[in-house]
Design a protein around this motif. Sequence first.
Motif, mmCIF file in Angstrom:
data_model
loop_
_atom_site.group_PDB
_atom_site.id
_atom_site.type_symbol
_atom_site.label_atom_id
_atom_site.label_comp_id
_atom_site.label_asym_id
_atom_site.label_seq_id
_atom_site.Cartn_x
_atom_site.Cartn_y
_atom_site.Cartn_z
ATOM 1 N N PHE A 45 8.651 17.687 12.948
ATOM 2 C CA PHE A 45 8.395 18.343 11.779
ATOM 3 C C PHE A 45 6.728 18.312 11.520
ATOM 4 N N ASP A 46 6.147 19.220 11.025
ATOM 5 C CA ASP A 46 4.705 19.155 10.346
ATOM 6 C C ASP A 46 4.972 18.919 8.923
ATOM 7 N N VAL A 47 4.470 17.847 8.426
ATOM 8 C CA VAL A 47 4.670 17.342 6.986
ATOM 9 C C VAL A 47 3.171 17.367 6.334
ATOM 10 N N LEU A 48 3.578 17.518 4.890
ATOM 11 C CA LEU A 48 1.893 17.625 4.108
ATOM 12 C C LEU A 48 2.278 16.778 2.982
ATOM 13 N N GLU A 49 1.293 15.596 2.920
ATOM 14 C CA GLU A 49 1.412 14.743 2.056
ATOM 15 C C GLU A 49 2.734 14.091 1.780
ATOM 16 N N CYS A 50 3.374 13.742 2.880
ATOM 17 C CA CYS A 50 4.862 13.130 2.903
ATOM 18 C C CYS A 50 4.615 11.873 2.193
ATOM 19 N N GLY A 51 5.452 11.722 1.094
ATOM 20 C CA GLY A 51 5.529 10.253 0.605
ATOM 21 C C GLY A 51 5.899 10.622 -0.955
ATOM 22 N N PRO A 52 5.786 9.349 -1.821
ATOM 23 C CA PRO A 52 5.334 8.066 -1.484
ATOM 24 C C PRO A 52 5.758 7.446 -0.225
ATOM 25 N N LEU A 53 5.136 6.877 0.490
ATOM 26 C CA LEU A 53 5.691 5.923 1.702
ATOM 27 C C LEU A 53 4.985 4.687 1.403
ATOM 28 N N VAL A 54 5.947 3.676 1.156
ATOM 29 C CA VAL A 54 5.505 2.194 0.881
ATOM 30 C C VAL A 54 5.232 1.592 2.065
ATOM 31 N N ASP A 68 0.940 -1.252 -0.059
ATOM 32 C CA ASP A 68 0.106 0.047 0.121
ATOM 33 C C ASP A 68 0.859 1.302 -0.040
ATOM 34 N N ILE A 69 0.244 2.349 -0.477
ATOM 35 C CA ILE A 69 1.099 3.510 -0.601
ATOM 36 C C ILE A 69 0.491 4.578 0.102
ATOM 37 N N ILE A 70 1.209 5.082 0.931
ATOM 38 C CA ILE A 70 0.602 6.422 1.921
ATOM 39 C C ILE A 70 1.289 7.671 1.712
ATOM 40 N N TYR A 71 0.342 8.629 1.700
ATOM 41 C CA TYR A 71 0.855 10.039 1.848
ATOM 42 C C TYR A 71 0.418 10.627 3.219
ATOM 43 N N LEU A 72 1.257 10.988 4.170
ATOM 44 C CA LEU A 72 1.083 11.117 5.530
ATOM 45 C C LEU A 72 1.065 12.804 5.735
#
Lengths: 187, 284
Positions: A158-167, A22-26
């Motif tokens: 950190f504050d992250v926006l749509e961090c990814g692609p995270l597999v 699965d691919i996540i944007y965090l």
Amino acid sequence: MTEYHLKSPISPEQIRRLKIGDIIYLTGKIFTARDKAHQLILTLPAAEIPAVLKGLPLYHCGPLVKQERGKWLVLSAGPTTSRRLEMIEAEVMEKLGVSVLIGKGGMGPKTAAALKRRPGLYLAYTGGAGVLAAEQITDVLEVIWLRELGMADAVWLFDVLECGPLVVAMDAHGASLYPKERMCTTE
Amino acid sequence: MDDHDITRGIVELIRTAETTLPQDVITALKHAHTSETGIAKLQLATILANIDLAAKTHRPICQDTGIQTFFITVGTHFPYISHIQQWIHDGLTQAITTVPLRPNAVNPITRKNGDDAHPSPILYWDFNTGDTLQIHTLPKGSGSENMSALKMLDPCDGIDGITQCILDTVTTAAGRPCPPTIVGVGIGGDAPTALKLGKKSLLRPIGSRHAEKTIARLETDLITLLNDTGIGPMGLGGKTTVLDVRIEMMPCHPAGLPVGIVLQCWANRHAELLVTADGSWEVH
């Protein structure tokens, strides 16, 4: 390869639903920790551990950061090799209530067992993608132990926006995308 | 000749290596991206997007700006030989704040790494009879460097033994050195020379084959063998585990067969500074 756009921290229910591949944007808060921060966290009494870190995703990263007019600017912040932390990661996760790890290259059997127990996830960020990762960091909320550990080894919140692609490379059900671990779990 | 001007050349050399990749590496990554599917393709797409972003923003491709390594070839008729070490020292000091570079040189025992720590560059010196100076920089990250290996094989191990120890090194490393990697192999010499040959081979362009046919064949056979492991980009599975394998050789003792294996991450960062006898310089 289902794509998810999730908020940090990821809930235990959601963690259980996610599967390898699965691919996540965090989006939300994450913090960095490499070798020295891990060692320090294990030596500190629970009361001295910054409460702000508890339960957040832990990012294996030693960022390149500079200060401009009193404000931190993250220039490059890709993942570091996770495997170096295999011997102590499960203990650090327990102590900080961390369920989600972000790194590269995968972890070993001890961490895999901790991910099953918590439940937790190991998310792979593309190694070397330092500038892309830095662009997804929208704010430096805090830096802890900067003087003691130095830029790369300090803990950065950190504050992250749509961090990814995270597999999702290791999931809460014991499955792993890494060839060796895959062999171990199917045997 | 102006010392400050050539120091500027050193800064440009480091900046070029840290923020851009040689075209042959980009072409190989694009080719791999076309041939892969699924997660492997996604990894390569992310890598290519990052290379693009780094070049546009003039920022270091990877936060690990590496250990600063220089391969220096000095012409014995180059008029300013005594200045070279100072140029590198001053250029590197400026590059720390202007590129910038991550403080990356710690005491190996105390692990102390102050933010103002002076990086201790690694210098390899060679000489020729010309009147110019050539400096290659190869800032190398530790994720890949940690996976390097030295094998002192027995002569009877032969090509099969060499092949096996390269395969073992790459499969043990798996996703850790940021594959797809470039594998530099030095065969012969003595223990440190085998590793130095392997590291220096990383300066060769992708697809350049060894002049000797048997060795060129061994390089292409290894590329196929290593890509068949299925380790893939970032160790997440796929067809591209290596972008290239280079072998360098030199004679060795009849009783020995040293094999030095140096893995390099996909970001094979390197650049070249050329200084002529009149003090003019250019960076490639």
